[in-house]
Design a protein around this motif. Structure first.
Motif, PDB file in Angstrom:
ATOM      1  N   PHE A 113     -86.062 -48.352  -3.023  1.00 25.85           N
ATOM      2  CA  PHE A 113     -85.251 -49.296  -3.796  1.00 25.85           C
ATOM      3  C   PHE A 113     -86.131 -50.234  -4.614  1.00 25.85           C
ATOM      4  O   PHE A 113     -85.842 -50.508  -5.787  1.00 25.85           O
ATOM      5  CB  PHE A 113     -84.351 -50.105  -2.854  1.00 25.85           C
ATOM      6  CG  PHE A 113     -83.549 -51.163  -3.565  1.00 25.85           C
ATOM      7  CD1 PHE A 113     -82.402 -50.827  -4.253  1.00 25.85           C
ATOM      8  CD2 PHE A 113     -83.966 -52.488  -3.555  1.00 25.85           C
ATOM      9  CE1 PHE A 113     -81.657 -51.808  -4.936  1.00 25.85           C
ATOM     10  CE2 PHE A 113     -83.252 -53.462  -4.225  1.00 25.85           C
ATOM     11  CZ  PHE A 113     -82.082 -53.124  -4.922  1.00 25.85           C
ATOM     12  N   VAL A 114     -87.189 -50.753  -4.018  1.00 23.37           N
ATOM     13  CA  VAL A 114     -88.072 -51.693  -4.720  1.00 23.37           C
ATOM     14  C   VAL A 114     -88.721 -51.027  -5.924  1.00 23.37           C
ATOM     15  O   VAL A 114     -88.719 -51.578  -7.038  1.00 23.37           O
ATOM     16  CB  VAL A 114     -89.151 -52.249  -3.762  1.00 23.37           C
ATOM     17  CG1 VAL A 114     -90.257 -52.964  -4.546  1.00 23.37           C
ATOM     18  CG2 VAL A 114     -88.526 -53.209  -2.755  1.00 23.37           C
ATOM     19  N   TYR A 115     -89.273 -49.823  -5.722  1.00 18.01           N
ATOM     20  CA  TYR A 115     -89.919 -49.144  -6.855  1.00 18.01           C
ATOM     21  C   TYR A 115     -88.907 -48.772  -7.939  1.00 18.01           C
ATOM     22  O   TYR A 115     -89.176 -48.928  -9.133  1.00 18.01           O
ATOM     23  CB  TYR A 115     -90.676 -47.905  -6.371  1.00 18.01           C
ATOM     24  CG  TYR A 115     -92.066 -48.208  -5.878  1.00 18.01           C
ATOM     25  CD1 TYR A 115     -93.106 -48.470  -6.767  1.00 18.01           C
ATOM     26  CD2 TYR A 115     -92.351 -48.263  -4.516  1.00 18.01           C
ATOM     27  CE1 TYR A 115     -94.375 -48.764  -6.332  1.00 18.01           C
ATOM     28  CE2 TYR A 115     -93.632 -48.552  -4.062  1.00 18.01           C
ATOM     29  CZ  TYR A 115     -94.640 -48.794  -4.975  1.00 18.01           C
ATOM     30  OH  TYR A 115     -95.917 -49.097  -4.530  1.00 18.01           O
ATOM     31  N   GLN A 116     -87.754 -48.288  -7.520  1.00 18.04           N
ATOM     32  CA  GLN A 116     -86.726 -47.925  -8.497  1.00 18.04           C
ATOM     33  C   GLN A 116     -86.268 -49.152  -9.280  1.00 18.04           C
ATOM     34  O   GLN A 116     -86.156 -49.113 -10.511  1.00 18.04           O
ATOM     35  CB  GLN A 116     -85.525 -47.292  -7.786  1.00 18.04           C
ATOM     36  CG  GLN A 116     -84.381 -46.934  -8.725  1.00 18.04           C
ATOM     37  CD  GLN A 116     -83.188 -46.341  -7.998  1.00 18.04           C
ATOM     38  OE1 GLN A 116     -83.314 -45.826  -6.894  1.00 18.04           O
ATOM     39  NE2 GLN A 116     -82.014 -46.417  -8.599  1.00 18.04           N
ATOM     40  N   SER A 117     -86.047 -50.249  -8.574  1.00 19.23           N
ATOM     41  CA  SER A 117     -85.562 -51.464  -9.228  1.00 19.23           C
ATOM     42  C   SER A 117     -86.597 -52.033 -10.195  1.00 19.23           C
ATOM     43  O   SER A 117     -86.257 -52.432 -11.322  1.00 19.23           O
ATOM     44  CB  SER A 117     -85.200 -52.524  -8.177  1.00 19.23           C
ATOM     45  OG  SER A 117     -84.146 -52.077  -7.353  1.00 19.23           O
ATOM     46  N   CYS A 118     -87.847 -52.109  -9.757  1.00 20.22           N
ATOM     47  CA  CYS A 118     -88.891 -52.648 -10.630  1.00 20.22           C
ATOM     48  C   CYS A 118     -89.017 -51.829 -11.904  1.00 20.22           C
ATOM     49  O   CYS A 118     -89.201 -52.392 -12.998  1.00 20.22           O
ATOM     50  CB  CYS A 118     -90.235 -52.692  -9.893  1.00 20.22           C
ATOM     51  SG  CYS A 118     -90.361 -54.015  -8.663  1.00 20.22           S
ATOM     52  N   GLN A 119     -88.880 -50.509 -11.794  1.00 25.91           N
ATOM     53  CA  GLN A 119     -88.984 -49.665 -12.981  1.00 25.91           C
ATOM     54  C   GLN A 119     -87.764 -49.828 -13.887  1.00 25.91           C
ATOM     55  O   GLN A 119     -87.887 -49.895 -15.111  1.00 25.91           O
ATOM     56  CB  GLN A 119     -89.165 -48.203 -12.566  1.00 25.91           C
ATOM     57  CG  GLN A 119     -90.520 -47.951 -11.920  1.00 25.91           C
ATOM     58  CD  GLN A 119     -90.641 -46.563 -11.296  1.00 25.91           C
ATOM     59  OE1 GLN A 119     -91.053 -45.612 -11.953  1.00 25.91           O
ATOM     60  NE2 GLN A 119     -90.271 -46.441 -10.022  1.00 25.91           N
ATOM     61  N   GLU A 120     -86.581 -49.918 -13.293  1.00 30.77           N
ATOM     62  CA  GLU A 120     -85.365 -50.081 -14.086  1.00 30.77           C
ATOM     63  C   GLU A 120     -85.295 -51.463 -14.734  1.00 30.77           C
ATOM     64  O   GLU A 120     -84.769 -51.605 -15.847  1.00 30.77           O
ATOM     65  CB  GLU A 120     -84.135 -49.852 -13.214  1.00 30.77           C
ATOM     66  CG  GLU A 120     -83.956 -48.413 -12.767  1.00 30.77           C
ATOM     67  CD  GLU A 120     -82.755 -48.226 -11.859  1.00 30.77           C
ATOM     68  OE1 GLU A 120     -82.173 -49.263 -11.437  1.00 30.77           O
ATOM     69  OE2 GLU A 120     -82.406 -47.068 -11.568  1.00 30.77           O
TER      70      GLU A 120
END
Length: 309
Positions: A113-120
């Motif tokens: 979730f953290v990696y996905q959110s930071c990228q989005e």
């Protein structure tokens, strides 16, 4: 450092009682906040826009909560998230995905979730992998040198390092599905332990304590702290870059052969000197010179320095 704000976080995805660091010198402080998320929000609200650097040295559970519950605040104030962890090969696909590094494994759902959110959300990330830590280990003798300052932190580090290594050894010899291993990846077995910390094959007769055999200790957290300082980052590390939605994300240590270290000797000298200076400065002690060089403190078998699991 009793006035430094500290917020109490969650268990980080652990399903068993946590191993709590204890110290005979510990004491209560008005600076301790019962909720780490509340403290983080207070710090972010007071900060300038796009100025906060977040360093994650363990599970990403709490950062995931911060992102879910305070997304707008996070986007407006955070300039970069630095993670001690690991990623799947960055040349595969158009996104960064967490691998099975221990810190990710503690709460893989949160890590994703953290990696996905930071990228989005176009928040840059910097990921330091285990390959970098494996590439610049130290021998236990460095801890002895630091303990000469008689600083309570230095003596505790030496004591707790032995305890931690022995605890890790007890976990790696357990079957892969044993719950006592907690979130330790299955690749971390006895063979991995001996290659990583001792530099030789596993003996036929397993010891109960391995500290006296240890040749190498990996400086995960200190290296991650150095990465946060731009001058140290550019001087000592080679970063691989991946652009997602036009935003640069950096990875240090993409594999065993590319561990991201520019000069191992210079990096060792940098952080060992900083360790010693920190102990001396807090005690107002006269200068103490390290009596051991990089070659003496790190593994004598230089060919093994970059071996990894």
């Amino acid at each position: 450092m009793a006035d430094v704000p500290v917020g109490i976080g969650s268990s980080g995805g652990a399903s068993m009682p946590l191993e709590v660091y204890k110290s005979i010198h510990s004491r209560s402080s008005e600076s301790i906040d019962e909720c780490g998320i509340t403290l983080a929000c207070n710090v972010l609200r007071k900060a300038h826009s796009n100025s906060v650097q977040i360093l994650c040295l363990a599970s990403l559970s709490d950062l995931a909560v911060l992102l879910k519950e305070h997304e707008e605040l996070f986007i407006s104030k955070v300039k970069e998230v630095v993670v001690m962890g690991g990623l799947l090969p960055i040349d595969i696909g158009d996104r960064l995905l967490p691998d099975t590094a221990y810190n990710n494994n503690c709460d893989m759902e949160a890590a994703r979730f953290v990696y996905q959110s930071c990228q989005e959300l176009s928040v840059p990330t910097v990921t330091l992998s285990r390959w970098t830590a494996y590439g610049c280990p130290v021998r236990p003798e460095l801890l002895d040198e630091l303990a000469k300052t008689k600083h309570m932190v230095a003596t505790n580090i030496r004591k707790k390092s032995k305890e931690s290594i022995d605890q890790l050894w007890k976990k790696v010899v357990l079957p892969p599905d044993d719950p006592e291993r907690e979130k330790l990846p299955s690749r971390c077995d006895a063979k991995w332990f001996y290659q990583t910390f001792i530099g030789k094959e596993v003996p036929s007769e397993m010891p109960t304590s391995v500290w006296d055999e240890v040749e190498k200790l990996n400086m995960y957290d200190p290296l991650a702290v150095l990465i946060c300082v731009s001058s140290y980052r550019s001087s000592h590390f080679r970063c691989k870059e991946k652009f997602v939605n036009g935003v640069s994300h950096l990875v240090v240590g993409v594999c065993e052969e590319e561990n991201g270290i520019r000069n191992r000797s210079a990096l060792f000298h940098e952080y060992s000197t900083l360790f010693l200076y920190a102990m001396q400065a807090s005690l107002y002690e006269p200068e103490i010179h390290l009596s051991c060089s990089f070659d003496a403190v790190t593994s004598k078998r230089s060919a093994l320095m970059n071996r990894a699991a």
